[in-house]
Design a protein around this motif. Structure first.
Motif, PDB file in Angstrom:
ATOM      1  N   ALA A  36      33.015  31.481  38.039  1.00  0.00           N
ATOM      2  CA  ALA A  36      31.976  32.471  38.324  1.00  0.00           C
ATOM      3  C   ALA A  36      32.383  33.372  39.482  1.00  0.00           C
ATOM      4  CB  ALA A  36      30.661  31.763  38.629  1.00  0.00           C
ATOM      5  N   LEU A  37      32.891  32.777  40.553  1.00  0.00           N
ATOM      6  CA  LEU A  37      33.276  33.565  41.721  1.00  0.00           C
ATOM      7  C   LEU A  37      34.519  34.397  41.444  1.00  0.00           C
ATOM      8  CD1 LEU A  37      32.599  30.994  44.584  1.00  0.00           C
ATOM      9  CD2 LEU A  37      31.178  32.929  43.897  1.00  0.00           C
ATOM     10  N   GLN A  38      35.457  33.853  40.666  1.00  0.00           N
ATOM     11  CA  GLN A  38      36.641  34.629  40.323  1.00  0.00           C
ATOM     12  C   GLN A  38      36.280  35.841  39.480  1.00  0.00           C
ATOM     13  OE1 GLN A  38      39.237  31.823  38.407  1.00  0.00           O
ATOM     14  NE2 GLN A  38      39.544  30.621  40.281  1.00  0.00           N
ATOM     15  N   ARG A  39      35.424  35.632  38.492  1.00  0.00           N
ATOM     16  CA  ARG A  39      35.007  36.744  37.636  1.00  0.00           C
ATOM     17  C   ARG A  39      34.286  37.811  38.449  1.00  0.00           C
ATOM     18  NH1 ARG A  39      33.573  36.653  32.444  1.00  0.00           N
ATOM     19  NH2 ARG A  39      31.384  37.093  32.991  1.00  0.00           N
ATOM     20  N   PHE A  40      33.374  37.376  39.322  1.00  0.00           N
ATOM     21  CA  PHE A  40      32.640  38.349  40.113  1.00  0.00           C
ATOM     22  C   PHE A  40      33.550  39.041  41.119  1.00  0.00           C
ATOM     23  CE2 PHE A  40      30.188  39.649  43.817  1.00  0.00           C
ATOM     24  CZ  PHE A  40      29.351  40.568  43.209  1.00  0.00           C
ATOM     25  N   GLY A  41      34.483  38.309  41.705  1.00  0.00           N
ATOM     26  CA  GLY A  41      35.409  38.908  42.660  1.00  0.00           C
ATOM     27  C   GLY A  41      36.234  40.015  42.027  1.00  0.00           C
TER      28      GLY A  41
ATOM     29  N   SER B 152      35.352  41.832  39.495  1.00  0.00           N
ATOM     30  CA  SER B 152      34.474  42.954  39.175  1.00  0.00           C
ATOM     31  C   SER B 152      34.075  43.737  40.420  1.00  0.00           C
ATOM     32  CB  SER B 152      33.215  42.428  38.475  1.00  0.00           C
ATOM     33  OG  SER B 152      32.291  43.470  38.245  1.00  0.00           O
ATOM     34  N   SER B 153      33.791  43.027  41.506  1.00  0.00           N
ATOM     35  CA  SER B 153      33.293  43.697  42.709  1.00  0.00           C
ATOM     36  C   SER B 153      34.408  44.317  43.539  1.00  0.00           C
ATOM     37  CB  SER B 153      32.517  42.712  43.573  1.00  0.00           C
ATOM     38  OG  SER B 153      33.388  41.747  44.145  1.00  0.00           O
ATOM     39  N   GLY B 154      35.607  43.732  43.457  1.00  0.00           N
ATOM     40  CA  GLY B 154      36.704  44.206  44.281  1.00  0.00           C
ATOM     41  C   GLY B 154      36.594  43.821  45.743  1.00  0.00           C
ATOM     42  N   LEU B 155      35.609  42.984  46.084  1.00  0.00           N
ATOM     43  CA  LEU B 155      35.401  42.586  47.479  1.00  0.00           C
ATOM     44  C   LEU B 155      36.104  41.262  47.777  1.00  0.00           C
ATOM     45  CD1 LEU B 155      31.579  43.321  47.851  1.00  0.00           C
ATOM     46  CD2 LEU B 155      33.437  44.522  49.018  1.00  0.00           C
TER      47      LEU B 155
END
Length: 319
Positions: free
Chosen positions: A256-261, A263-266
């Motif tokens: 979950a965190l890898q996917r969101f990271g 996408s967000s680029g943060l």
């Protein structure tokens, strides 16, 4: 002689189910020499709340009264749910005027995030994301590092914390305003006047009892609402309580965190203990901060925030 503090208890959310922990926490604070006021809030119960909305809001609005000296610390007894229903009842103008030249500090975490965000957005009042009476000071075993770092942060204008975030974390150096809290509480304020707009922020988030897909969805909610625009990094604290089902096919919080990271680029940093969980650092909400990562070792420093004055290193941790 170390300074001893006046501590006012408030109950803006759920009621204190563990009364023994309440009394243990009060006794520990008193044993350290502090004066604890507002103890009657630990006995209030209305449905799942620590009193009616009016009673719980009055705990905070009483701080506006110029006829009553402000305490050094205002401490939430516990979290749960209920703080959001108080926001339209709070006297933000009165609080801003009362706090402008005073060193009174508010502290809590979890559902208290809603109060902290609203105070900062509407009154410019910073606070501390840190331990509370029931879960922390009243715990069967008091965590010494939690106790010591809280007093150090609450009574001085600068604090620092270091942790290992992993060899795969790239080196980083950013400055910004430190802010955040419980992820569900933050998302509940999106699109309201109670969520502060903080460009160039260092956002910290934590959660308990939410599944990995729910964590990912909440993070995307902040992103799509524009809350993450111009943020410089995200610090992820405890995310306990996840279960991986057969349907997940191996999808977990790391995915979950890898996917969101991606996408967000943060930059997303883990490993810092705050919020829910037995061990926690105290984070000054609204403080200027610097975050550095070198070789997988992270350091966060914050300064210039509201504090309660010198405590000569803080009282020793009681048993």
């Amino acid at each position: 002689m170390p300074k001893r503090l006046d501590i006012e208890l408030i109950a803006p959310s759920g009621y204190a189910e563990d009364r023994a922990a309440c009394h243990r926490g009060i006794e520990r604070l008193q044993a350290a020499g502090h004066r604890v006021h507002g103890t009657e809030v630990v006995d209030r119960v209305m449905l799942r709340f620590a009193g009616t909305d009016a009673e719980r809001a009055a705990d905070i609005n009483r701080l506006v009264d110029p006829g009553k000296p402000l305490p050094d610390l205002v401490m939430a007894i516990c979290g749960g749910y209920g703080a959001i229903s108080l926001l339209d009842r709070l006297d933000f103008d009165g609080l801003a005027a009362r706090f402008v030249d005073d060193s009174c500090v508010l502290v809590g975490h979890g559902d208290f995030t809603a109060i902290q965000c609203a105070l900062y957005a509407r009154s410019g009042i910073g606070s501390l994301h840190g331990p509370m009476l029931v879960q922390d000071f009243g715990a069967g075993y008091l965590r010494e590092n939690t106790w010591r770092h809280f007093w150090q942060t609450a009574t001085s204008p600068r604090t620092e914390m270091s942790w290992v975030c992993g060899d795969d974390q790239r080196d980083l150096l950013v400055e910004g305003t430190l802010w955040g809290g419980n992820l569900s509480a933050l998302c509940s304020l999106a699109g309201t006047p109670y969520l502060p707009s903080i460009p160039g922020g260092i956002l910290y988030v934590e959660e308990i009892g939410e599944q990995a897909w729910r964590i990912e969805r909440l993070l995307f909610e902040l992103k799509l609402a524009g809350v993450l625009d111009n943020q410089r990094a995200i610090l992820v604290g405890g995310l306990g309580g996840q279960r991986v089902s057969e349907y997940d096919n191996g999808y977990d919080i790391e995915h979950a965190l890898q996917r969101f990271g991606r996408s967000s680029g943060l930059p997303i940093l883990r490993g810092l203990a705050f919020g829910h969980g037995p061990d926690k650092w105290t984070l000054p909400f609204g403080a200027p901060a610097m975050l550095s990562v070198v070789g997988g070792a992270a350091t966060l420093t914050a300064s210039g925030y509201r504090h309660s004055g010198a405590l000569a290193g803080g009282p020793p941790a009681p048993a």
